[in-house]
Scaffold this motif. Structure first.
Motif, short mmCIF file in Angstrom:
data_model
loop_
_atom_site.label_atom_id
_atom_site.label_comp_id
_atom_site.label_asym_id
_atom_site.label_seq_id
_atom_site.Cartn_x
_atom_site.Cartn_y
_atom_site.Cartn_z
N LEU A 145 -19.19 77.70 -18.33
CA LEU A 145 -19.15 76.55 -17.42
C LEU A 145 -18.92 76.99 -15.97
O LEU A 145 -19.45 76.38 -15.05
N VAL A 155 -22.97 73.32 -16.56
CA VAL A 155 -22.43 72.00 -16.20
C VAL A 155 -23.57 71.02 -15.97
O VAL A 155 -23.52 69.86 -16.42
N ILE A 176 -24.87 69.77 -19.24
CA ILE A 176 -24.01 68.73 -19.83
C ILE A 176 -24.19 67.40 -19.09
O ILE A 176 -24.18 66.33 -19.70
N GLU A 177 -24.40 67.46 -17.76
CA GLU A 177 -24.64 66.24 -16.99
C GLU A 177 -25.89 65.51 -17.49
O GLU A 177 -25.98 64.29 -17.38
N LEU A 215 -24.78 63.87 -21.49
CA LEU A 215 -23.39 63.43 -21.43
C LEU A 215 -22.84 62.96 -22.77
O LEU A 215 -21.61 62.89 -22.96
N LEU A 273 -20.06 65.01 -24.36
CA LEU A 273 -18.65 64.77 -24.02
C LEU A 273 -18.05 63.72 -24.96
O LEU A 273 -16.91 63.86 -25.42
N CYS A 328 -14.22 71.13 -19.22
CA CYS A 328 -15.20 70.19 -18.64
C CYS A 328 -14.57 69.34 -17.56
O CYS A 328 -15.19 69.07 -16.51
N SER A 343 -17.89 65.68 -11.84
CA SER A 343 -18.93 64.83 -12.44
C SER A 343 -18.66 64.57 -13.92
O SER A 343 -18.88 63.46 -14.41
N LEU A 344 -18.15 65.58 -14.62
CA LEU A 344 -17.86 65.43 -16.04
C LEU A 344 -16.58 64.62 -16.26
O LEU A 344 -16.51 63.79 -17.17
N TYR A 355 -17.37 60.96 -15.78
CA TYR A 355 -18.04 60.35 -16.93
C TYR A 355 -17.03 59.99 -18.02
O TYR A 355 -17.06 58.88 -18.57
N ILE A 356 -16.13 60.92 -18.34
CA ILE A 356 -15.15 60.66 -19.39
C ILE A 356 -14.26 59.47 -19.01
O ILE A 356 -14.00 58.59 -19.83
#
Length: 345
Positions: A109, A120, A123-124, A127, A130, A154, A159-160, A163-164
């Motif tokens: 990462l 990363v 993963i974006e 998503l 996550l 993460c 950005s991650l 999202y979470i």
């Protein structure tokens, strides 16, 4: 003339390592593996490939990792969809494989290729990975700590983390932190804490849009019958509520009688640690120069009990002097409010 029949095997290149990992993970598909022995062989292959990946990313203790190879491997891992595979196959991996994966996950990462965090960015674009980590992690105690570590890596990326915070799975943490398994609950709380403290501006934005929903759920943590939950959640509340970016949230919080009553209840807790943590939030309610009438009435009505509680409360070690000064100011303010309310009645 050389009579060596055993030539050392050529080290795999990053593309070869990424492809080998992908192929061995795909071989774990139980629909295609008919025999137990074949599945065991596939698992051995996964573990061997993970060891190769780990050595390439962090060296073997004697030889340092090659920077170019590390970058290329991160890029290939993304291109070959290996990130998605390792997340989805995590529940069936063995202990050693999971340990190596968690170690490699952190390095991958953080790896930049052409100034971009390629893993990363992957993963974006996926998503749902996550959500998978959140839901599967704390529903499966075998992989909970591994997933927790991966999630916290993460969360270091805004950005991650964003999202979470805004996902439907975030509210599950209010349940996870009270799971009966202490290790799993503690790990869930560590992740929950990171979400709420690593990126203050994102949290302020989230709390502004989800104020009622969030604090309704948080109230249940503060009033939990579980001592550890009460103590941890109270300390965490101080950590993020009193942060500068959350000043508007804090100003709103200290206008509400229901939350003042919670702090007053926690001031009476049998644990001194909880009493002191509650005081640090309670004092903000009292010191607020714009206290609403309802807050003043509550303070005046309970002023004798509050003064008795505060007089019996003392700080710890080095913070004793400052604590006593703050306590004295709060006591004087409560007495003042009480006098003024008496004059009005």
């Amino acid at each position: 003339m050389s009579f060596s029949f055993f030539k050392p095997s050529r080290p795999k290149t990053p593309p070869e390592v990424a492809k080998a990992i992908k192929d061995s993970l795909n071989a774990l598909d139980t629909k295609t593996v008919a025999e137990v022995k074949a599945l065991e062989k596939a698992m051995e292959e996964v573990e061997k490939n993970f060891v190769t990946m780990r050595c390439m990313l962090s060296g073997d203790g004697e030889v340092e990792p090659n920077v170019e190879q590390v970058s290329q491997l991160a890029l290939e891992i993304s291109k070959e969809d290996v990130i998605s595979l390792v997340v989805h196959k995590l529940p069936i991996l063995g202990w050693e494989a999971r340990k190596d994966l968690v170690h490699c996950w952190s390095i991958l990462l953080k790896q930049q290729v052409d100034s971009k965090y390629c893993c990363v960015e992957y993963i974006e674009k996926h998503l749902e990975l996550l959500d998978f980590l959140v839901v599967c992690s704390y529903d499966n105690k075998e992989i909970a700590l591994n997933c927790g570590n991966m999630l916290r890596e993460c969360i270091k990326f805004p950005s991650l983390a964003q999202y979470i915070l805004n996902s439907a799975s975030f509210v599950l943490f209010f349940k996870f932190v009270e799971l009966p398994n202490f290790d799993v609950a503690s790990d869930a709380f560590s992740t929950f804490k990171d979400i709420l403290t690593k990126h203050a501006s994102l949290v302020a934005e989230y709390l502004t849009g989800h104020y009622d929903e969030f604090f309704d759920l948080y109230e249940k943590l503060l009033t939990s019958s579980n001592y550890v939950t009460r103590r941890q959640s109270l300390k965490l509340l101080s950590d993020f509520l009193l942060e500068a970016p959350n000043v508007q949230i804090m100003k709103r919080y200290i206008l509400e009688v229901r939350y003042l009553k919670i702090m007053m209840t926690l001031l009476r807790d049998s644990s001194k640690n909880i009493q002191i943590s509650a005081f640090h939030i309670f004092k903000v309610f009292v010191a607020n120069p714009n206290k609403p009438r309802e807050i003043k009435i509550i303070l005046a009505k309970n002023h004798e009990k509050l003064l008795e509680l505060l007089n019996s409360l003392s700080g710890k070690g080095a913070e004793d002097e400052q604590f006593e000064e703050e306590k004295e100011l709060i006591i004087k303010e409560i007495e003042k409010v009480s006098r003024l309310q008496s004059l009005k009645s």
